[in-house]
Design a protein around this motif. Structure first.
Motif, mmCIF file in Angstrom:
data_model
loop_
_atom_site.group_PDB
_atom_site.id
_atom_site.type_symbol
_atom_site.label_atom_id
_atom_site.label_comp_id
_atom_site.label_asym_id
_atom_site.label_seq_id
_atom_site.Cartn_x
_atom_site.Cartn_y
_atom_site.Cartn_z
ATOM 1 N N GLN A 339 0.720 -1.044 0.020
ATOM 2 C CA GLN A 339 -0.092 0.007 0.121
ATOM 3 C C GLN A 339 0.892 1.237 -0.004
ATOM 4 O OE1 GLN A 339 -2.357 -1.016 3.370
ATOM 5 N NE2 GLN A 339 -4.276 -0.857 2.605
ATOM 6 N N ALA A 346 -1.529 3.651 3.534
ATOM 7 C CA ALA A 346 -2.502 2.694 3.309
ATOM 8 C C ALA A 346 -3.803 3.319 2.978
ATOM 9 C CB ALA A 346 -2.785 1.991 4.534
ATOM 10 N N ALA A 349 -3.747 4.088 -1.134
ATOM 11 C CA ALA A 349 -3.543 3.213 -1.992
ATOM 12 C C ALA A 349 -4.898 2.540 -2.440
ATOM 13 C CB ALA A 349 -2.880 2.176 -1.712
ATOM 14 N N ILE A 525 -4.435 -5.314 -2.883
ATOM 15 C CA ILE A 525 -5.331 -4.356 -2.547
ATOM 16 C C ILE A 525 -6.338 -4.007 -3.692
ATOM 17 C CG2 ILE A 525 -3.475 -3.154 -1.451
ATOM 18 C CD1 ILE A 525 -3.273 -0.933 -3.501
ATOM 19 N N THR A 527 -7.120 -1.221 -5.831
ATOM 20 C CA THR A 527 -6.762 0.143 -6.035
ATOM 21 C C THR A 527 -7.784 1.092 -6.222
ATOM 22 O OG1 THR A 527 -6.619 -0.027 -8.343
ATOM 23 C CG2 THR A 527 -4.520 -0.680 -6.894
#
Length: 558
Positions: A339, A346, A349, A525, A527
């Motif tokens: 991230q 974090a 991201a 993640i 995004t």
């Protein structure tokens, strides 16, 4: 047919992520003041050299640029705070299904006209679909090419042949006969190839520079690398189009702009730039400029979620053939570091991912088969490796990443996390073309791939089948983990052939869990994407899916 979240994927721009602290998804829209009105010129500042308006060649999502010029049989009802659904566009409904899911019938709305004043008929829809089979017009989304019956050898209408699996019994009716049952066909007919092209037209390679429009705008100027100008289609009716507002008098794409220049122009917010928005996404390197400008900060709109970034594990390679070894990667990866490497923190991201189905898609279930802190659990990873006969870990693994979009730099965060678990990795950074060839070809020479995926339409089908079906290994397809499971293939086919959306959603959720049990990829993640617009732009919103602004609703506050 395949939307890896890389520059060529969505006819928008290169991928970068960003979110301003304190700016939630779509928070900025009310701050523009006033409400959208008809009239004015909307400007789109783009770093691309061109933009495709040929429906046979385009991969454009229904809510972005192509949707301004071309309508399709169906469209997407996409807005913040709700699940995106398929809705009628040129058709009166999303399709009447028969023959167990193999035959789909559509009836066109009354009063539809092209920009030249001629009526839009079922023959024009058929011609557009048939035209997409012509080799010269390849490159667009191609789900229909594999699904329409007896289409394998068809090469388009310019050879004087019709595609027998499409029938047009009258000017208002079009019938599609599929080779197999397919419940997501209503989504497929929202793809670009299902935009009408007047029968007999579109043989020239430059058709996209002067297409006959069915949407609210028509192309009046096309200067590659410089400018594309869209002006009102006088024969489009807002009363006959439930999807598009068609508010501006004109939309001008200013092409070939540098990303940093786009951001500066929109931050300065002067002249015509007050009525503009920018592509690509706001890059992390430019967010600091925006954060230092209170007015500009209010004009950033951020997606709730976005493309799935993930680490693919080559399931055919050495010790990685063992599911227990692959499961160790779920704990070894430092998603928190990824991230930070992606966007500085974090929060910037995007949320950590533990599932494969993208947020904002119907049927998605949240679960975590491998619970661990954001930094991972190296001890758990080492224990799993030891159980698999690897007490000393793994050495000499090759991680392939693209030089585009800072993936090579992000790969270093993956490399560091794996090292803590005793997994030693060498990063191999490639340019975009070499990366595609290395990861989607038939001679894979890698252990791991760092990449991301944006589905072509909001169904779990578009998440899971392209990435995990055996049929998608090699030959330019995107099963980069080379994962093959007869059980998963059977479940994919069962889910695809299920016409009832609720029943299909349950099957796809089951598949998400089943695939994750085998651990062919590590989800990283979801995004986030951030876009900046001028103070005179209104109605600028990003739906829950996809993570791009809905061009069709944008207007100006003049």
């Amino acid at each position: 047919m395949r939307h890896r979240a890389l520059p060529a994927a969505i006819a928008l721009a290169a991928l970068s992520t960003g979110l301003l602290a304190g700016c939630g998804a779509n928070e900025a829209t009310p701050a523009t003041g006033g409400s959208a009105r008809a009239g004015g010129t909307l400007y789109v500042l783009s770093d691309r050299a061109t933009n495709l308006f040929d429906p046979g060649k385009s991969s454009s999502l229904p809510i972005t640029s192509l949707g301004l010029v071309h309508r399709r049989l169906t469209a997407w009802d996409a807005a913040p705070g709700k699940t995106t659904t398929v809705v009628p566009d040129l058709a009166t409904d999303t399709g009447k299904v028969s023959d167990g899911g193999k035959t789909w019938t559509y009836t066109l709305r009354d009063g539809l006209k092209f920009s030249d004043g001629s009526p839009i008929t079922s023959a024009d829809i058929r011609w557009g679909v048939e035209r997409s089979f012509t080799p010269a017009f390849s490159g667009g989304l191609a789900y229909h090419k594999a699904l329409l019956d007896s289409a394998a050898t068809y090469r388009g209408p310019f050879e004087g042949k019709d595609l027998a699996s499409i029938e047009t019994p009258d000017d208002k009716t079009i019938v599609f006969h599929l080779a197999r049952a397919y419940g997501d066909w209503p989504w497929v007919v929202s793809t670009p190839a299902f935009a009408p092209v007047p029968k007999g037209k579109g043989s020239e390679a430059t058709y996209g520079e002067h297409p006959v429009a069915s949407g609210p705008f028509q192309v009046t100027k096309y200067q590659s690398g410089v400018e594309i100008r869209l002006e009102r289609n006088p024969n489009w009716s807002r009363a006959n189009d439930p999807i598009r507002t068609g508010l501006p008098d004109a939309v001008v794409f200013q092409l070939g702009q540098q990303s940093s220049v786009i951001s500066k122009r929109l931050i300065d917010d002067s002249g015509n730039d007050r009525f503009a928005f920018g592509l690509p996404f706001v890059a992390p390197a430019q967010l600091a400029q925006v954060q230092g400008n209170a007015a500009a900060k209010q004009r950033v709109v951020t997606s709730k979620s976005g493309a799935l970034a993930y680490l693919a594990i080559n399931t055919t390679r050495g010790k990685l053939t063992d599911p227990k070894v692959r499961q160790a990667f779920q704990y070894a990866v430092d998603k928190g570091a990824y991230q930070v490497a992606s966007a500085g923190s974090a929060a910037l991201a995007g949320d950590i991912a533990t599932t494969l189905i993208t947020d904002g898609i119907a049927g998605r279930e949240q679960f975590d088969l491998y619970p661990a802190p954001p930094a991972g659990d190296p001890a758990k990873a080492k224990a799993l490796l030891a159980e698999a006969g690897l007490p000393n870990g793994l050495d000499n693994l090759v991680l392939v990443a693209s030089n585009a979009n800072d993936y090579a730099a992000k790969a270093q965060a993956i490399q560091a996390g794996l090292s803590r678990a005793g997994i030693k990795v060498t990063i191999k950074a490639l340019d975009s073309d070499a990366f595609e060839e290395a990861t989607t070809g038939n001679n894979p020479d890698y252990d791991l791939v760092l990449t991301s995926w944006q589905p072509d339409f909001p169904s779990p089908n578009a998440n899971l089948q392209p990435l995990f079906a055996t049929s998608e290994i090699g030959n330019g397809a995107y099963n980069t983990s080379r994962y093959s499971s007869p059980e998963v293939d059977r479940l994919i086919e069962e889910a695809q052939s299920t016409v009832d959306p609720a029943a299909a959603a349950k099957l796809w959720a089951q598949l998400d869990r089943r695939i994750m049990q085998d651990s062919p990829v590590v989800p990283l993640i979801f995004t986030r994407n951030s876009f900046l617009h001028g103070s005179g732009v209104t109605g600028f919103q990003i739906p829950d899916f996809p993570a791009y602004p809905n061009y069709l609703q944008v207007g100006l506050n003049r």
